[in-house]
Design a protein around this motif. Structure first.
Motif, PDB file in Angstrom:
ATOM      1  N   SER A  30       0.496  -1.159 -15.935  1.00  0.00           N
ATOM      2  CA  SER A  30       1.007  -1.663 -14.664  1.00  0.00           C
ATOM      3  C   SER A  30       1.184  -0.507 -13.693  1.00  0.00           C
ATOM      4  O   SER A  30       1.442   0.625 -14.095  1.00  0.00           O
ATOM      5  CB  SER A  30       2.327  -2.405 -14.849  1.00  0.00           C
ATOM      6  OG  SER A  30       3.295  -1.557 -15.432  1.00  0.00           O
ATOM      7  N   ILE A  31       1.036  -0.813 -12.412  1.00  0.00           N
ATOM      8  CA  ILE A  31       1.110   0.195 -11.353  1.00  0.00           C
ATOM      9  C   ILE A  31       2.163  -0.211 -10.340  1.00  0.00           C
ATOM     10  O   ILE A  31       2.227  -1.387  -9.948  1.00  0.00           O
ATOM     11  CB  ILE A  31      -0.256   0.351 -10.662  1.00  0.00           C
ATOM     12  CG1 ILE A  31      -1.322   0.811 -11.669  1.00  0.00           C
ATOM     13  CG2 ILE A  31      -0.170   1.336  -9.494  1.00  0.00           C
ATOM     14  CD1 ILE A  31      -2.721   0.844 -11.093  1.00  0.00           C
ATOM     15  N   ASN A  32       2.955   0.751  -9.902  1.00  0.00           N
ATOM     16  CA  ASN A  32       3.910   0.482  -8.821  1.00  0.00           C
ATOM     17  C   ASN A  32       3.198   0.506  -7.473  1.00  0.00           C
ATOM     18  O   ASN A  32       3.027  -0.512  -6.838  1.00  0.00           O
ATOM     19  CB  ASN A  32       5.044   1.521  -8.845  1.00  0.00           C
ATOM     20  CG  ASN A  32       5.995   1.302  -9.997  1.00  0.00           C
ATOM     21  OD1 ASN A  32       6.273   0.183 -10.403  1.00  0.00           O
ATOM     22  ND2 ASN A  32       6.508   2.389 -10.547  1.00  0.00           N
ATOM     23  N   ASP A  33       2.805   1.693  -7.059  1.00  0.00           N
ATOM     24  CA  ASP A  33       2.169   1.861  -5.757  1.00  0.00           C
ATOM     25  C   ASP A  33       0.847   2.588  -5.901  1.00  0.00           C
ATOM     26  O   ASP A  33       0.675   3.402  -6.808  1.00  0.00           O
ATOM     27  CB  ASP A  33       3.058   2.686  -4.815  1.00  0.00           C
ATOM     28  CG  ASP A  33       4.360   1.996  -4.466  1.00  0.00           C
ATOM     29  OD1 ASP A  33       5.225   2.659  -3.865  1.00  0.00           O
ATOM     30  OD2 ASP A  33       4.505   0.811  -4.785  1.00  0.00           O
ATOM     31  N   MET A  34      -0.046   2.313  -4.952  1.00  0.00           N
ATOM     32  CA  MET A  34      -1.285   3.060  -4.815  1.00  0.00           C
ATOM     33  C   MET A  34      -1.332   3.529  -3.359  1.00  0.00           C
ATOM     34  O   MET A  34      -0.935   2.781  -2.457  1.00  0.00           O
ATOM     35  CB  MET A  34      -2.487   2.176  -5.136  1.00  0.00           C
ATOM     36  CG  MET A  34      -2.361   1.478  -6.480  1.00  0.00           C
ATOM     37  SD  MET A  34      -3.503   0.091  -6.643  1.00  0.00           S
ATOM     38  CE  MET A  34      -4.951   0.913  -7.287  1.00  0.00           C
ATOM     39  N   ALA A  35      -1.822   4.735  -3.154  1.00  0.00           N
ATOM     40  CA  ALA A  35      -1.756   5.268  -1.791  1.00  0.00           C
ATOM     41  C   ALA A  35      -2.895   6.244  -1.538  1.00  0.00           C
ATOM     42  O   ALA A  35      -3.517   6.755  -2.471  1.00  0.00           O
ATOM     43  CB  ALA A  35      -0.416   5.958  -1.548  1.00  0.00           C
ATOM     44  N   TRP A  36      -3.128   6.468  -0.253  1.00  0.00           N
ATOM     45  CA  TRP A  36      -4.037   7.512   0.204  1.00  0.00           C
ATOM     46  C   TRP A  36      -3.245   8.485   1.070  1.00  0.00           C
ATOM     47  O   TRP A  36      -2.475   8.057   1.947  1.00  0.00           O
ATOM     48  CB  TRP A  36      -5.188   6.931   1.022  1.00  0.00           C
ATOM     49  CG  TRP A  36      -6.186   6.183   0.205  1.00  0.00           C
ATOM     50  CD1 TRP A  36      -6.219   4.843  -0.046  1.00  0.00           C
ATOM     51  CD2 TRP A  36      -7.325   6.738  -0.472  1.00  0.00           C
ATOM     52  NE1 TRP A  36      -7.289   4.530  -0.835  1.00  0.00           N
ATOM     53  CE2 TRP A  36      -7.991   5.682  -1.116  1.00  0.00           C
ATOM     54  CE3 TRP A  36      -7.840   8.031  -0.588  1.00  0.00           C
ATOM     55  CZ2 TRP A  36      -9.145   5.875  -1.867  1.00  0.00           C
ATOM     56  CZ3 TRP A  36      -8.991   8.219  -1.340  1.00  0.00           C
ATOM     57  CH2 TRP A  36      -9.626   7.151  -1.970  1.00  0.00           C
ATOM     58  N   TYR A  37      -3.453   9.763   0.814  1.00  0.00           N
ATOM     59  CA  TYR A  37      -2.890  10.839   1.615  1.00  0.00           C
ATOM     60  C   TYR A  37      -4.053  11.655   2.176  1.00  0.00           C
ATOM     61  O   TYR A  37      -5.191  11.535   1.704  1.00  0.00           O
ATOM     62  CB  TYR A  37      -2.005  11.753   0.763  1.00  0.00           C
ATOM     63  CG  TYR A  37      -0.666  11.173   0.362  1.00  0.00           C
ATOM     64  CD1 TYR A  37      -0.579  10.195  -0.624  1.00  0.00           C
ATOM     65  CD2 TYR A  37       0.511  11.619   0.959  1.00  0.00           C
ATOM     66  CE1 TYR A  37       0.643   9.663  -0.996  1.00  0.00           C
ATOM     67  CE2 TYR A  37       1.740  11.106   0.586  1.00  0.00           C
ATOM     68  CZ  TYR A  37       1.798  10.123  -0.395  1.00  0.00           C
ATOM     69  OH  TYR A  37       3.011   9.610  -0.759  1.00  0.00           O
ATOM     70  N   ARG A  38      -3.748  12.486   3.160  1.00  0.00           N
ATOM     71  CA  ARG A  38      -4.766  13.402   3.658  1.00  0.00           C
ATOM     72  C   ARG A  38      -4.124  14.724   4.051  1.00  0.00           C
ATOM     73  O   ARG A  38      -2.932  14.776   4.359  1.00  0.00           O
ATOM     74  CB  ARG A  38      -5.519  12.809   4.849  1.00  0.00           C
ATOM     75  CG  ARG A  38      -4.698  12.634   6.121  1.00  0.00           C
ATOM     76  CD  ARG A  38      -5.525  11.915   7.173  1.00  0.00           C
ATOM     77  NE  ARG A  38      -4.774  11.725   8.421  1.00  0.00           N
ATOM     78  CZ  ARG A  38      -5.215  11.010   9.448  1.00  0.00           C
ATOM     79  NH1 ARG A  38      -6.403  10.403   9.384  1.00  0.00           N
ATOM     80  NH2 ARG A  38      -4.491  10.893  10.535  1.00  0.00           N
ATOM     81  N   GLN A  39      -4.945  15.746   4.011  1.00  0.00           N
ATOM     82  CA  GLN A  39      -4.483  17.076   4.398  1.00  0.00           C
ATOM     83  C   GLN A  39      -5.556  17.730   5.249  1.00  0.00           C
ATOM     84  O   GLN A  39      -6.660  18.009   4.770  1.00  0.00           O
ATOM     85  CB  GLN A  39      -4.157  17.936   3.186  1.00  0.00           C
ATOM     86  CG  GLN A  39      -3.508  19.261   3.537  1.00  0.00           C
ATOM     87  CD  GLN A  39      -2.896  19.942   2.336  1.00  0.00           C
ATOM     88  OE1 GLN A  39      -3.204  19.634   1.188  1.00  0.00           O
ATOM     89  NE2 GLN A  39      -2.000  20.882   2.592  1.00  0.00           N
ATOM     90  N   ALA A  40      -5.213  17.955   6.503  1.00  0.00           N
ATOM     91  CA  ALA A  40      -6.117  18.635   7.415  1.00  0.00           C
ATOM     92  C   ALA A  40      -5.892  20.147   7.306  1.00  0.00           C
ATOM     93  O   ALA A  40      -4.819  20.591   6.882  1.00  0.00           O
ATOM     94  CB  ALA A  40      -5.869  18.166   8.837  1.00  0.00           C
ATOM     95  N   PRO A  41      -6.873  20.941   7.711  1.00  0.00           N
ATOM     96  CA  PRO A  41      -6.724  22.398   7.623  1.00  0.00           C
ATOM     97  C   PRO A  41      -5.486  22.885   8.372  1.00  0.00           C
ATOM     98  O   PRO A  41      -5.258  22.511   9.523  1.00  0.00           O
ATOM     99  CB  PRO A  41      -8.001  22.922   8.280  1.00  0.00           C
ATOM    100  CG  PRO A  41      -8.990  21.829   8.081  1.00  0.00           C
ATOM    101  CD  PRO A  41      -8.205  20.551   8.178  1.00  0.00           C
ATOM    102  N   GLY A  42      -4.670  23.683   7.684  1.00  0.00           N
ATOM    103  CA  GLY A  42      -3.491  24.245   8.312  1.00  0.00           C
ATOM    104  C   GLY A  42      -2.333  23.287   8.468  1.00  0.00           C
ATOM    105  O   GLY A  42      -1.322  23.642   9.073  1.00  0.00           O
ATOM    106  N   LYS A  43      -2.456  22.077   7.916  1.00  0.00           N
ATOM    107  CA  LYS A  43      -1.397  21.084   8.051  1.00  0.00           C
ATOM    108  C   LYS A  43      -0.907  20.628   6.686  1.00  0.00           C
ATOM    109  O   LYS A  43      -1.569  20.819   5.669  1.00  0.00           O
ATOM    110  CB  LYS A  43      -1.891  19.882   8.865  1.00  0.00           C
ATOM    111  CG  LYS A  43      -2.233  20.211  10.295  1.00  0.00           C
ATOM    112  CD  LYS A  43      -2.545  18.952  11.074  1.00  0.00           C
ATOM    113  CE  LYS A  43      -2.817  19.260  12.535  1.00  0.00           C
ATOM    114  NZ  LYS A  43      -3.099  18.028  13.316  1.00  0.00           N
TER     115      LYS A  43
END
Length: 117
Positions: A30-43
């Motif tokens: 079972s899974i609680n949450d699924m998500a997408w994150y992102r990381q831009a250069p220098g951030k």
């Protein structure tokens, strides 16, 4: 052991679309949450979209109306449909699973998205 494998990143012109996929391997009950994150250069890494086990979705203000997060229950795959892409969407995108059983928090290896102007 659970691993997440992402695909679908690449180079696209502004206004174009991409669909990211993230598939989990291993035994998951079972899974609680699924998500997408992102990381831009220098951030810092930032949350893009989240999908709870109850079906609730949350989006960063910057992507609302353009991105859609969805899932397949089998085989534990989450998608991010990205439309009307902008140069500021350029980043490495990571999927994330908050797994209830077994109790794990797992990150994908990241997939690069580059939007040209």
């Amino acid at each position: 052991q659970v691993q997440l494998v992402e695909s679908g990143g690449g180079l696209v012109q502004a206004g174009g679309s991409l669909r990211l996929s993230c598939a989990a391997s291993g035994i998951i009950f079972s899974i609680n949450d699924m998500a997408w994150y992102r990381q831009a250069p220098g951030k810092q890494r930032e949350l893009v979209a989240r999908l709870t086990s109850g079906g609730t979705t949350n989006y960063a203000e910057s992507v609302k109306g353009r991105f859609t997060i969805s899932r397949d229950n089998a085989p534990n795959t989450v998608y991010l449909q990205m439309n009307s892409l902008k140069p500021e969407d350029t980043a490495v995108y990571y999927c994330y699973f908050d797994i209830r059983t077994p109790r794990l928090e797992v990150w994908g290896q990241g997939t690069r998205v580059t939007v040209s102007s």
